[in-house]
Design a protein around this motif. Structure first.
Motif, PDB file in Angstrom:
ATOM      1  N   GLN A  11       3.364  -2.386  -9.653  1.00  0.00           N
ATOM      2  CA  GLN A  11       2.633  -1.255 -10.229  1.00  0.00           C
ATOM      3  C   GLN A  11       3.383   0.033  -9.900  1.00  0.00           C
ATOM      4  O   GLN A  11       3.597   0.334  -8.740  1.00  0.00           O
ATOM      5  N   SER A  12       3.782   0.781 -10.911  1.00  0.00           N
ATOM      6  CA  SER A  12       4.504   2.030 -10.698  1.00  0.00           C
ATOM      7  C   SER A  12       3.538   3.201 -10.672  1.00  0.00           C
ATOM      8  O   SER A  12       2.649   3.309 -11.519  1.00  0.00           O
ATOM      9  N   PHE A  13       3.735   4.104  -9.692  1.00  0.00           N
ATOM     10  CA  PHE A  13       2.952   5.338  -9.666  1.00  0.00           C
ATOM     11  C   PHE A  13       3.649   6.453 -10.433  1.00  0.00           C
ATOM     12  O   PHE A  13       3.028   7.430 -10.821  1.00  0.00           O
ATOM     13  N   LYS A  14       4.939   6.314 -10.685  1.00  0.00           N
ATOM     14  CA  LYS A  14       5.695   7.346 -11.396  1.00  0.00           C
ATOM     15  C   LYS A  14       5.396   7.315 -12.891  1.00  0.00           C
ATOM     16  O   LYS A  14       5.143   8.335 -13.507  1.00  0.00           O
ATOM     17  N   ASN A  15       5.477   6.131 -13.480  1.00  0.00           N
ATOM     18  CA  ASN A  15       5.246   5.984 -14.918  1.00  0.00           C
ATOM     19  C   ASN A  15       4.753   4.559 -15.172  1.00  0.00           C
ATOM     20  O   ASN A  15       5.552   3.630 -15.286  1.00  0.00           O
ATOM     21  N   HIS A  16       3.446   4.414 -15.269  1.00  0.00           N
ATOM     22  CA  HIS A  16       2.836   3.089 -15.390  1.00  0.00           C
ATOM     23  C   HIS A  16       3.355   2.318 -16.603  1.00  0.00           C
ATOM     24  O   HIS A  16       3.735   1.151 -16.496  1.00  0.00           O
ATOM     25  N   SER A  17       3.386   2.938 -17.759  1.00  0.00           N
ATOM     26  CA  SER A  17       3.729   2.201 -18.975  1.00  0.00           C
ATOM     27  C   SER A  17       5.186   1.756 -19.019  1.00  0.00           C
ATOM     28  O   SER A  17       5.494   0.728 -19.610  1.00  0.00           O
ATOM     29  N   ASP A  18       6.101   2.498 -18.399  1.00  0.00           N
ATOM     30  CA  ASP A  18       7.510   2.139 -18.474  1.00  0.00           C
ATOM     31  C   ASP A  18       8.009   1.284 -17.313  1.00  0.00           C
ATOM     32  O   ASP A  18       8.947   0.513 -17.473  1.00  0.00           O
ATOM     33  N   THR A  45      15.898  -1.218  -3.946  1.00  0.00           N
ATOM     34  CA  THR A  45      14.536  -1.389  -3.458  1.00  0.00           C
ATOM     35  C   THR A  45      14.538  -1.641  -1.955  1.00  0.00           C
ATOM     36  O   THR A  45      15.351  -2.415  -1.450  1.00  0.00           O
ATOM     37  N   LEU A  46      13.602  -0.995  -1.281  1.00  0.00           N
ATOM     38  CA  LEU A  46      13.334  -1.232   0.134  1.00  0.00           C
ATOM     39  C   LEU A  46      11.836  -1.450   0.248  1.00  0.00           C
ATOM     40  O   LEU A  46      11.053  -0.606  -0.222  1.00  0.00           O
ATOM     41  N   GLY A  47      11.412  -2.574   0.816  1.00  0.00           N
ATOM     42  CA  GLY A  47       9.988  -2.875   0.829  1.00  0.00           C
ATOM     43  C   GLY A  47       9.521  -3.585   2.072  1.00  0.00           C
ATOM     44  O   GLY A  47      10.312  -4.118   2.857  1.00  0.00           O
ATOM     45  N   ALA A  48       8.209  -3.579   2.238  1.00  0.00           N
ATOM     46  CA  ALA A  48       7.553  -4.287   3.340  1.00  0.00           C
ATOM     47  C   ALA A  48       6.267  -4.891   2.792  1.00  0.00           C
ATOM     48  O   ALA A  48       5.673  -4.382   1.845  1.00  0.00           O
ATOM     49  N   GLY A  49       5.860  -5.998   3.402  1.00  0.00           N
ATOM     50  CA  GLY A  49       4.651  -6.644   2.925  1.00  0.00           C
ATOM     51  C   GLY A  49       4.159  -7.707   3.881  1.00  0.00           C
ATOM     52  O   GLY A  49       4.665  -7.875   4.985  1.00  0.00           O
ATOM     53  N   VAL A  50       3.174  -8.440   3.409  1.00  0.00           N
ATOM     54  CA  VAL A  50       2.564  -9.508   4.186  1.00  0.00           C
ATOM     55  C   VAL A  50       2.316 -10.687   3.242  1.00  0.00           C
ATOM     56  O   VAL A  50       2.078 -10.498   2.046  1.00  0.00           O
ATOM     57  N   ARG A  51       2.426 -11.898   3.798  1.00  0.00           N
ATOM     58  CA  ARG A  51       2.114 -13.126   3.057  1.00  0.00           C
ATOM     59  C   ARG A  51       1.058 -13.906   3.813  1.00  0.00           C
ATOM     60  O   ARG A  51       1.069 -13.954   5.031  1.00  0.00           O
ATOM     61  N   ALA A  53       4.481  -3.096  -0.472  1.00  0.00           N
ATOM     62  CA  ALA A  53       4.809  -1.811  -1.060  1.00  0.00           C
ATOM     63  C   ALA A  53       6.330  -1.680  -1.090  1.00  0.00           C
ATOM     64  O   ALA A  53       7.002  -2.006  -0.121  1.00  0.00           O
ATOM     65  N   ASN A  54       6.859  -1.201  -2.211  1.00  0.00           N
ATOM     66  CA  ASN A  54       8.293  -1.033  -2.377  1.00  0.00           C
ATOM     67  C   ASN A  54       8.624   0.412  -2.698  1.00  0.00           C
ATOM     68  O   ASN A  54       7.942   1.050  -3.509  1.00  0.00           O
ATOM     69  N   TYR A  55       9.679   0.910  -2.083  1.00  0.00           N
ATOM     70  CA  TYR A  55      10.254   2.192  -2.457  1.00  0.00           C
ATOM     71  C   TYR A  55      11.438   1.869  -3.355  1.00  0.00           C
ATOM     72  O   TYR A  55      12.338   1.112  -2.971  1.00  0.00           O
ATOM     73  N   VAL A  56      11.439   2.395  -4.576  1.00  0.00           N
ATOM     74  CA  VAL A  56      12.474   2.091  -5.547  1.00  0.00           C
ATOM     75  C   VAL A  56      13.224   3.379  -5.883  1.00  0.00           C
ATOM     76  O   VAL A  56      12.614   4.396  -6.203  1.00  0.00           O
ATOM     77  N   HIS A  57      14.549   3.301  -5.822  1.00  0.00           N
ATOM     78  CA  HIS A  57      15.383   4.453  -6.138  1.00  0.00           C
ATOM     79  C   HIS A  57      16.285   4.131  -7.322  1.00  0.00           C
ATOM     80  O   HIS A  57      17.044   3.161  -7.295  1.00  0.00           O
ATOM     81  N   VAL A  58      16.161   4.927  -8.374  1.00  0.00           N
ATOM     82  CA  VAL A  58      17.033   4.890  -9.537  1.00  0.00           C
ATOM     83  C   VAL A  58      17.589   6.307  -9.665  1.00  0.00           C
ATOM     84  O   VAL A  58      16.937   7.256  -9.234  1.00  0.00           O
ATOM     85  N   PRO A 112       3.471  -0.552  -5.368  1.00  0.00           N
ATOM     86  CA  PRO A 112       2.764  -1.675  -4.743  1.00  0.00           C
ATOM     87  C   PRO A 112       3.033  -2.947  -5.545  1.00  0.00           C
ATOM     88  O   PRO A 112       3.233  -2.897  -6.762  1.00  0.00           O
ATOM     89  N   THR A 113       3.024  -4.071  -4.861  1.00  0.00           N
ATOM     90  CA  THR A 113       3.313  -5.341  -5.517  1.00  0.00           C
ATOM     91  C   THR A 113       2.398  -6.433  -4.981  1.00  0.00           C
ATOM     92  O   THR A 113       1.977  -6.388  -3.826  1.00  0.00           O
ATOM     93  N   VAL A 114       2.089  -7.387  -5.827  1.00  0.00           N
ATOM     94  CA  VAL A 114       1.350  -8.590  -5.424  1.00  0.00           C
ATOM     95  C   VAL A 114       2.130  -9.804  -5.929  1.00  0.00           C
ATOM     96  O   VAL A 114       2.794  -9.733  -6.966  1.00  0.00           O
TER      97      VAL A 114
END
Length: 172
Positions: free
Chosen positions: A146-153, A89-95, A109-114, A122-124
């Motif tokens: 929240q995954s945009f590739k496959n929400h349920s999995d 995972t590589l991500g950036a965000g704000v607190r 927001a996180n970029y996830v590579h498998v 996106p993450t909260v």
């Protein structure tokens, strides 16, 4: 005896309030231009989504308070899964820190590579920065990815436990 206890109580209150005003006047805990370095551990069966039975995640974080109570944050992480591929995972965000009590709200927001899958998630987060001393914190956190590739999995809730260090700005 009642007078002595009343005088002792008033003296104690005066000294405590004076110490609190002195410590707040020096450096607020989430002041502008502080630098943050941290690490967190997630998983250990404290997460839920339909694809994962067990996983262990380790994140390294770095941040900068660009304004009082506002932090820009970068994340680099790895998740190890049972009977599945590891993800990076590589991500950036704000607190945003609610200064009175250490509670913070985060978004990013996180970029996830498998292997075979690249996903944008996106993450909260909702967490608490508990100061052990003036700079070191323990940070329990609830999160949702929240995954945009496959929400349920791949979307899901989880719990993280982190350790953070807040430094004053290195170059003034």
């Amino acid at each position: 005896m009642k007078k002595f206890l009343a005088i002792l109580f008033c003296g104690l209150l005066t000294s405590l309030s004076g110490h609190a005003q002195y410590s707040k006047a020096i450096i607020p805990p989430f002041a502008k231009d502080k630098v943050y370095v941290g690490a967190s551990l997630s998983g250990l069966d404290l997460n839920y989504n339909s694809n994962e039975k067990w996983h262990l995640g380790l994140d390294a974080r770095g941040g900068w308070l660009f304004e009082d109570n506002w932090m820009l944050l970068g994340t680099l992480g790895i998740d190890t899964r049972y009977h599945n591929y590891d993800s990076f995972t590589l991500g950036a965000g704000v607190r945003y820190y609610i200064e009175q009590n250490g509670l913070y709200l985060g978004a990013g927001a996180n970029y996830v590579h498998v292997v075979g899958i690249d996903d944008f998630r996106p993450t909260v987060q909702l967490g608490y920065a508990f100061f052990l001393n003036g700079t070191v914190t323990i940070e329990p956190e609830l999160y949702y990815n929240q995954s945009f590739k496959n929400h349920s999995d791949f979307s899901g809730f989880g719990v993280r436990l982190g350790l953070g260090i807040y430094f004053d700005k290195f170059c003034k």
